[in-house]
Design a protein around this motif. Sequence first.
Motif, PDB file in Angstrom:
ATOM      1  N   ALA A  99      34.634  60.148  32.694  1.00 51.96           N
ATOM      2  CA  ALA A  99      34.565  60.337  31.158  1.00 51.96           C
ATOM      3  C   ALA A  99      35.350  59.141  30.612  1.00 51.96           C
ATOM      4  N   SER A 100      36.475  58.891  31.251  1.00 52.78           N
ATOM      5  CA  SER A 100      37.401  57.851  30.767  1.00 52.78           C
ATOM      6  C   SER A 100      36.741  56.590  30.979  1.00 52.78           C
ATOM      7  N   ILE A 101      36.120  56.098  31.990  1.00 53.82           N
ATOM      8  CA  ILE A 101      35.326  54.792  32.045  1.00 53.82           C
ATOM      9  C   ILE A 101      34.362  54.833  31.156  1.00 53.82           C
ATOM     10  N   GLN A 102      33.373  55.948  31.027  1.00 56.26           N
ATOM     11  CA  GLN A 102      32.459  55.678  29.888  1.00 56.26           C
ATOM     12  C   GLN A 102      32.831  55.528  28.697  1.00 56.26           C
ATOM     13  N   ASN A 103      33.777  56.143  28.248  1.00 59.15           N
ATOM     14  CA  ASN A 103      34.081  56.251  26.760  1.00 59.15           C
ATOM     15  C   ASN A 103      35.387  55.359  26.285  1.00 59.15           C
ATOM     16  N   HIS A 104      36.101  54.913  27.504  1.00 61.51           N
ATOM     17  CA  HIS A 104      37.318  54.171  27.110  1.00 61.51           C
ATOM     18  C   HIS A 104      37.438  52.964  27.966  1.00 61.51           C
ATOM     19  N   GLY A 105      36.329  52.659  28.815  1.00 60.24           N
ATOM     20  CA  GLY A 105      36.593  51.601  29.824  1.00 60.24           C
ATOM     21  C   GLY A 105      35.665  50.446  29.452  1.00 60.24           C
ATOM     22  N   ALA A 106      36.103  49.289  29.871  1.00 63.27           N
ATOM     23  CA  ALA A 106      35.164  48.062  29.361  1.00 63.27           C
ATOM     24  C   ALA A 106      35.564  46.803  30.219  1.00 63.27           C
ATOM     25  N   ILE A 107      34.515  46.239  30.517  1.00 59.69           N
ATOM     26  CA  ILE A 107      35.021  44.633  31.185  1.00 59.69           C
ATOM     27  C   ILE A 107      34.479  43.672  30.181  1.00 59.69           C
ATOM     28  N   ILE A 108      35.715  42.967  29.699  1.00 60.48           N
ATOM     29  CA  ILE A 108      35.498  41.896  28.585  1.00 60.48           C
ATOM     30  C   ILE A 108      35.521  40.658  29.234  1.00 60.48           C
ATOM     31  N   VAL A 109      34.231  39.936  29.077  1.00 65.69           N
ATOM     32  CA  VAL A 109      34.132  38.760  29.465  1.00 65.69           C
ATOM     33  C   VAL A 109      34.476  37.610  28.374  1.00 65.69           C
ATOM     34  N   THR A 110      35.312  36.496  29.103  1.00 65.00           N
ATOM     35  CA  THR A 110      35.637  35.500  28.049  1.00 65.00           C
ATOM     36  C   THR A 110      35.292  34.293  28.504  1.00 65.00           C
ATOM     37  N   GLU A 111      35.357  33.204  27.447  1.00 65.92           N
ATOM     38  CA  GLU A 111      35.116  31.877  27.915  1.00 65.92           C
ATOM     39  C   GLU A 111      36.019  31.364  28.975  1.00 65.92           C
ATOM     40  N   THR A 112      37.197  31.392  28.526  1.00 63.67           N
ATOM     41  CA  THR A 112      38.586  30.786  29.567  1.00 63.67           C
ATOM     42  C   THR A 112      39.640  31.961  29.704  1.00 63.67           C
ATOM     43  N   ILE A 113      40.332  31.734  30.715  1.00 62.15           N
ATOM     44  CA  ILE A 113      41.607  32.549  31.012  1.00 62.15           C
ATOM     45  C   ILE A 113      42.499  32.466  29.742  1.00 62.15           C
ATOM     46  N   ALA A 114      42.479  31.303  28.844  1.00 65.18           N
ATOM     47  CA  ALA A 114      43.367  31.359  27.679  1.00 65.18           C
ATOM     48  C   ALA A 114      42.738  32.324  26.753  1.00 65.18           C
ATOM     49  N   GLU A 115      41.410  32.685  26.508  1.00 60.10           N
ATOM     50  CA  GLU A 115      40.938  33.471  25.761  1.00 60.10           C
ATOM     51  C   GLU A 115      41.321  34.801  26.186  1.00 60.10           C
ATOM     52  N   GLY A 116      41.264  35.147  27.456  1.00 56.60           N
ATOM     53  CA  GLY A 116      41.637  36.297  28.044  1.00 56.60           C
ATOM     54  C   GLY A 116      43.096  36.803  27.978  1.00 56.60           C
ATOM     55  N   ILE A 117      43.890  35.850  27.755  1.00 62.06           N
ATOM     56  CA  ILE A 117      45.325  36.095  27.651  1.00 62.06           C
ATOM     57  C   ILE A 117      45.363  36.380  26.026  1.00 62.06           C
ATOM     58  N   ASP A 118      44.791  35.669  25.323  1.00 60.51           N
ATOM     59  CA  ASP A 118      44.825  36.365  23.871  1.00 60.51           C
ATOM     60  C   ASP A 118      44.357  37.804  23.655  1.00 60.51           C
ATOM     61  N   VAL A 119      43.161  38.056  24.414  1.00 58.32           N
ATOM     62  CA  VAL A 119      42.835  39.247  24.214  1.00 58.32           C
ATOM     63  C   VAL A 119      43.748  40.276  24.776  1.00 58.32           C
ATOM     64  N   VAL A 120      44.389  40.027  26.003  1.00 59.52           N
ATOM     65  CA  VAL A 120      45.510  40.801  26.394  1.00 59.52           C
ATOM     66  C   VAL A 120      46.564  40.987  25.325  1.00 59.52           C
ATOM     67  N   ASN A 121      47.038  39.902  24.841  1.00 59.03           N
ATOM     68  CA  ASN A 121      48.229  39.866  23.946  1.00 59.03           C
ATOM     69  C   ASN A 121      47.837  40.881  22.565  1.00 59.03           C
ATOM     70  N   ARG A 122      46.661  40.953  22.236  1.00 61.03           N
ATOM     71  CA  ARG A 122      46.222  41.651  21.230  1.00 61.03           C
ATOM     72  C   ARG A 122      45.800  43.083  21.533  1.00 61.03           C
ATOM     73  N   LEU A 123      45.589  43.378  22.859  1.00 67.90           N
ATOM     74  CA  LEU A 123      45.457  44.758  23.185  1.00 67.90           C
ATOM     75  C   LEU A 123      46.927  45.356  23.409  1.00 67.90           C
ATOM     76  N   ALA A 124      47.916  44.416  23.849  1.00 66.28           N
ATOM     77  CA  ALA A 124      49.322  45.021  24.100  1.00 66.28           C
ATOM     78  C   ALA A 124      49.376  46.195  25.016  1.00 66.28           C
ATOM     79  N   PRO A 125      48.636  46.024  26.044  1.00 60.28           N
ATOM     80  CA  PRO A 125      48.287  47.174  27.098  1.00 60.28           C
ATOM     81  C   PRO A 125      49.995  47.770  27.539  1.00 60.28           C
ATOM     82  N   GLU A 126      49.851  48.858  28.118  1.00 61.60           N
ATOM     83  CA  GLU A 126      50.649  49.871  28.625  1.00 61.60           C
ATOM     84  C   GLU A 126      51.234  49.146  30.126  1.00 61.60           C
ATOM     85  N   HIS A 127      49.972  49.133  30.785  1.00 63.17           N
ATOM     86  CA  HIS A 127      50.176  48.419  32.383  1.00 63.17           C
ATOM     87  C   HIS A 127      49.217  46.974  32.084  1.00 63.17           C
ATOM     88  N   LEU A 128      49.919  46.038  32.579  1.00 68.67           N
ATOM     89  CA  LEU A 128      48.767  44.757  32.721  1.00 68.67           C
ATOM     90  C   LEU A 128      49.234  44.312  34.281  1.00 68.67           C
TER      91      LEU A 128
END
Length: 427
Positions: free
Chosen positions: A295-324
């Motif tokens: 249920a967690s994976i289906q409703n709140h999980g995702a795989i986000i594909v970015t163009e570059t690692i730099a774009e991925g870091i931007d996504v991470v900083n915007r998500l501000a996750p509990e665990h990274l």
Amino acid sequence: MKIVSARDFDLRREVDYGSPEQNATVKQIVQDIKHTGDQALLQYTKQFDGADLTADLLRVTDEELQAAYQEVEPSFVQAITAAAHNIRQFHEKQKRNSWMDLQPDGSLLGQIIRPLKRVGVYVPGGKAAYPSSVLMNVIPAQVAGVPEIVMVTPPSTGGKEGINPYILVTAAEAGVTEMYRVGGAQAIAALAYGTQSIEPVDKICGPGNIYVALAKREVYGVVDIDSIAGPSEIVVLADEYANPAYIAADLLSQAEHDEMASAILVTCSEQLAAAVASEVQQQLETLPRQTIANASIQNHGAIIVTETIAEGIDVVNRLAPEHLEIMVEQPMNYVGMIENAGAIFLGNYSSEPVGDYFAGPNHIIPTNGTARFSSPVDVDDFIKKSSMIYYSKEALFANGNTIMELARHEGLEGHARAIAIRLEQEG
């Protein structure tokens, strides 16, 4: 697991402040506890937990603690002792000392640091009982010097009126001074306002369900609280060198917490994205808590594909996750670019459960994007600071006119006169 591009993924996650009905229920419970104490506490314990207690049965006895030790395996006690040692060592490094600074003009400025006197720790029942959370709440308070640490937990954690023996043993090993078999919003209200059986505390910490979270928000200001915790979160930042099986396992380690937990992979590799999606489905098939994790994976999980690692870091900083978790070829190269994350795990072998249970840093970490402005629980959460000012006559005469100028600019003549009368009589 759905695979999406960064531009198609909504990075916002709404905070759950409960329904109007849930808020109304919590407000009523808090008011009832405030005004009638044990009477309401026992009534709600019977209503919500099915435990028909009397006031003299609320507190856990020494005999119950001794019995709990007989029910748990010696290997568990050894594991708890080892984890507690690591957690204590980490938090010892956070301790602050009072300080004083003598100025050339004879004035003395400083800061006095004292521990809180009494802290309440909430330990949930429900889907799982978490001895590790007992350690993470209690040990920083103990290191800070808090003399009275009170634990509350629902009686149903161990069935009917009992408490899970692993919770009791962990609390005893950690140094809890009082334990009570009450839970839910009623336990939070009892800690805040006190009852005939439970003395009020200065601060309440520990996770719980939506009713516990709403109750903590309701009593904030009467007491301090740690935070309004949301569901658990993990974000894995990975490149093509990462192991998809490791990533899938780590995503599921958070997804199994509850249906609202969030597990997200951010990667610049489409091949890795597909491999992780496949691994998640395979590993789900044999996971004991499969229904919750799915249920967690289906409703709140995702795989986000970015163009570059730099774009991925931007996504991470915007998500501000509990665990990274940073699972890339050279993880240390990217640590300085991470601005918002509660805890950062580096490399293939720093799996999130290492931090949950054993490494030493606290696992009570900001959720719902609040890592943008808040931090994990630490020793500072259990201290209070008082500023100290001793002004000499020389210092007052040197600075008195400046102080009066500022006071009169704000229209506070009484403030200015409090300085002026000293300058006139002592001049």
